[in-house]
Design an enzyme around this catalytic site. Structure first.
Site, PDB file in Angstrom:
ATOM      1  N   ARG A 221      92.355 -54.177 -44.830  1.00 38.01           N
ATOM      2  CA  ARG A 221      91.239 -53.221 -44.921  1.00 38.01           C
ATOM      3  C   ARG A 221      91.587 -52.063 -45.846  1.00 38.01           C
ATOM      4  O   ARG A 221      90.723 -51.546 -46.551  1.00 38.01           O
ATOM      5  CB  ARG A 221      90.884 -52.719 -43.518  1.00 38.01           C
ATOM      6  CG  ARG A 221      90.219 -53.780 -42.650  1.00 38.01           C
ATOM      7  CD  ARG A 221      89.811 -53.255 -41.299  1.00 38.01           C
ATOM      8  NE  ARG A 221      90.950 -53.027 -40.416  1.00 38.01           N
ATOM      9  CZ  ARG A 221      91.510 -53.961 -39.653  1.00 38.01           C
ATOM     10  NH1 ARG A 221      91.045 -55.192 -39.680  1.00 38.01           N
ATOM     11  NH2 ARG A 221      92.520 -53.672 -38.869  1.00 38.01           N
TER      12      ARG A 221
ATOM     13  N   ASP B 228      99.105 -56.234 -40.587  1.00 39.66           N
ATOM     14  CA  ASP B 228      98.546 -57.042 -41.677  1.00 39.66           C
ATOM     15  C   ASP B 228      97.042 -56.831 -41.864  1.00 39.66           C
ATOM     16  O   ASP B 228      96.553 -56.712 -42.989  1.00 39.66           O
ATOM     17  CB  ASP B 228      98.859 -58.530 -41.469  1.00 39.66           C
ATOM     18  CG  ASP B 228      98.438 -59.048 -40.099  1.00 39.66           C
ATOM     19  OD1 ASP B 228      97.826 -58.287 -39.320  1.00 39.66           O
ATOM     20  OD2 ASP B 228      98.742 -60.222 -39.795  1.00 39.66           O
TER      21      ASP B 228
ATOM     22  N   ASP C 121     102.463 -58.088 -37.316  1.00 41.78           N
ATOM     23  CA  ASP C 121     101.240 -58.755 -36.870  1.00 41.78           C
ATOM     24  C   ASP C 121     100.117 -57.750 -36.633  1.00 41.78           C
ATOM     25  O   ASP C 121      98.934 -58.082 -36.794  1.00 41.78           O
ATOM     26  CB  ASP C 121     101.531 -59.542 -35.588  1.00 41.78           C
ATOM     27  CG  ASP C 121     100.370 -60.437 -35.184  1.00 41.78           C
ATOM     28  OD1 ASP C 121      99.770 -61.070 -36.069  1.00 41.78           O
ATOM     29  OD2 ASP C 121     100.062 -60.500 -33.982  1.00 41.78           O
TER      30      ASP C 121
ATOM     31  N   ASP D 132      96.324 -65.655 -40.061  1.00 41.69           N
ATOM     32  CA  ASP D 132      96.959 -64.825 -39.036  1.00 41.69           C
ATOM     33  C   ASP D 132      96.925 -65.514 -37.676  1.00 41.69           C
ATOM     34  O   ASP D 132      97.956 -65.711 -37.020  1.00 41.69           O
ATOM     35  CB  ASP D 132      96.245 -63.469 -38.978  1.00 41.69           C
ATOM     36  CG  ASP D 132      96.903 -62.499 -38.008  1.00 41.69           C
ATOM     37  OD1 ASP D 132      97.993 -62.813 -37.490  1.00 41.69           O
ATOM     38  OD2 ASP D 132      96.323 -61.433 -37.745  1.00 41.69           O
ATOM     39  N   HIS D 133      95.735 -65.899 -37.237  1.00 40.32           N
ATOM     40  CA  HIS D 133      95.596 -66.495 -35.908  1.00 40.32           C
ATOM     41  C   HIS D 133      96.214 -67.888 -35.840  1.00 40.32           C
ATOM     42  O   HIS D 133      96.695 -68.304 -34.780  1.00 40.32           O
ATOM     43  CB  HIS D 133      94.123 -66.547 -35.520  1.00 40.32           C
ATOM     44  CG  HIS D 133      93.529 -65.192 -35.337  1.00 40.32           C
ATOM     45  ND1 HIS D 133      92.161 -64.957 -35.330  1.00 40.32           N
ATOM     46  CD2 HIS D 133      94.106 -63.973 -35.150  1.00 40.32           C
ATOM     47  CE1 HIS D 133      91.935 -63.671 -35.145  1.00 40.32           C
ATOM     48  NE2 HIS D 133      93.105 -63.058 -35.036  1.00 40.32           N
TER      49      HIS D 133
END
Length: 409
Positions: A112, A107, A104, A125-126
């Protein structure tokens, strides 16, 4: 429902203007975990998609939940006189929990690193994080369980809500301030619980029966840490960040009503689920605690995902989540009086419906965004190819002119 569009044209346009803005001030995260993650991310090949890393971490959390559900289905395995969870299970759960936490944290760095950061990746993700809350809390519960040495299922239900509200608080902040202030409690809890899982395998669950200090038991410490972190760290920092934005006149919503809209559906979910527990003729929480927790956590995840879509697209958060309608009807039926087996059937049916609805929502949102962005990505890629071709052509022409001038000279 198969082709239902959950993302409006206004929200799609809002995603186009979205820019990631987050602030992490946690010393543990800044000085320990980020350097660790910066090292770990270099292990991954550049072709590995960041979203695959995100999803892999989520699956590990789900696996831990299912593994513990097999060995401790009713949360009595850690109680005295019951068959305990095998030591190797605690080790596996501890390692996988820390691995999921690491993935987590990695990722975004992978995104980036490979220049593949997109709003969809952040949403993915969230969104999964919001669903992970219930898996994480319920798995941790097995350390103490219920019974004379544990925590009652109702107290755990309240602790689950403390965690859920702490999670949504961060996204409420961003909905109002435009900045995601990463909560301190997340990193501390993940590292601590991963460590406690391993310690449990070494010393056994019997070690948690003993008082921590005087007559203060470890189960009381567990409860106090969750509540204390929420009330003394998460909530004050959220209110401080909100107040600073208000003082700087940078709030995105000026009225109190609009600022508080994201809390309407979660509060209604809490009221309805609590009413069901208190009015249940068969004491449904005692009968099926794991399923009830999962039902609440899944409905909460859907509410939170809708908030995340709105705060990322700078659109208004919906006042009401329609998943609450069937929950209201079930609570109404239960209050009229039903047989125990009917109430259990209602719980399992509602949980299944919530799970399918939430998965459908997630798949359709991702599909909507991909369908919108894919043509734009193709156009951008084509423009980049053309620009690179022009640059290459200019370099070739300039090189030949220079070479020609040298031959003449």
């Amino acid at each position: 429902m198969a082709g239902y569009e959950y993302v409006s044209p206004e929200q799609l346009a809002g995603f186009d203007k979205y820019k990631y803005s987050a602030l992490d001030t946690n010393p543990l995260s800044l000085y320990v975990m980020h350097p660790f993650w910066n090292t770990v991310v270099k292990v991954f090949p550049t072709w590995l998609a960041p979203n695959l890393i995100t999803f892999s971490g989520f699956l590990l959390v789900v696996f831990n939940f299912l593994l513990m559900a097999y060995f401790d289905p009713d949360f009595y395995a850690s109680a005295p006189g019951h068959k305990h969870v095998p030591d190797w299970v605690w080790i596996v759960v501890g390692i996988l929990n820390f691995t999921a936490y690491t993935l987590d944290g990695v990722d975004g760095k992978q995104a980036r690193r490979t220049n593949s950061s997109t709003p969809l990746g952040e949403l993915f993700d969230h969104g999964l994080d919001s669903w992970s809350c219930v898996y994480f809390v319920v798995t941790v519960y097995s350390i103490f369980g219920r019974g004379s040495s544990g925590v009652s299922v109702f107290v755990l239900y309240l602790l689950l809500w403390v965690v859920l509200f702490s999670f949504i608080l961060s996204h409420w902040e961003k909905y109002n301030t435009g900045i995601l202030f990463l909560p301190w409690g997340y990193d501390i809890s993940q590292v601590t619980i991963s460590f406690v899982y391993i310690v449990t395998a070494i010393v056994g669950v019997e070690a948690w029966y003993e008082p921590f200090l005087f007559n203060f038991l470890y189960r009381d410490l567990f409860t106090a840490m969750i509540i204390g972190c929420a009330l003394c760290v998460t909530l004050p920092m959220s209110l401080l960040n909100f107040f600073r934005s208000y003082k700087n006149n940078t709030l995105k919503h000026n009225s109190v009503y609009e600022a508080m809209v994201p809390f309407f559906s979660p509060c209604l979910l809490f009221i309805l689920s609590t009413a069901w527990i208190l009015q249940s003729p068969s004491d449904i929480l005692e009968l099926h605690p794991r399923v009830f927790y999962f039902m609440v956590g899944t409905a909460f995840a859907n509410i939170t995902c809708q908030l995340i879509v709105c705060q990322m697209s700078s659109t208004r958060c919906p006042t009401f989540n329609w998943l609450l309608v069937p929950l209201f009807l079930v609570v109404l039926v239960v209050n009229l009086g039903v047989a125990s087996y009917i109430e259990s059937i209602l719980l399992y049916t509602l949980t299944t419906a919530f799970t399918l609805a939430h998965i459908h929502y997630g798949v359709r949102v991702v599909s909507n965004l991909q369908q919108y962005w894919f043509p734009l990505l193709l156009i951008n890629s084509e423009m980049k190819v053309r620009e690179n071709f022009k640059r290459s052509l200019l370099i070739i022409v300039a090189g030949r002119i220079w070479g020609y001038s040298l031959n003449i000279g």
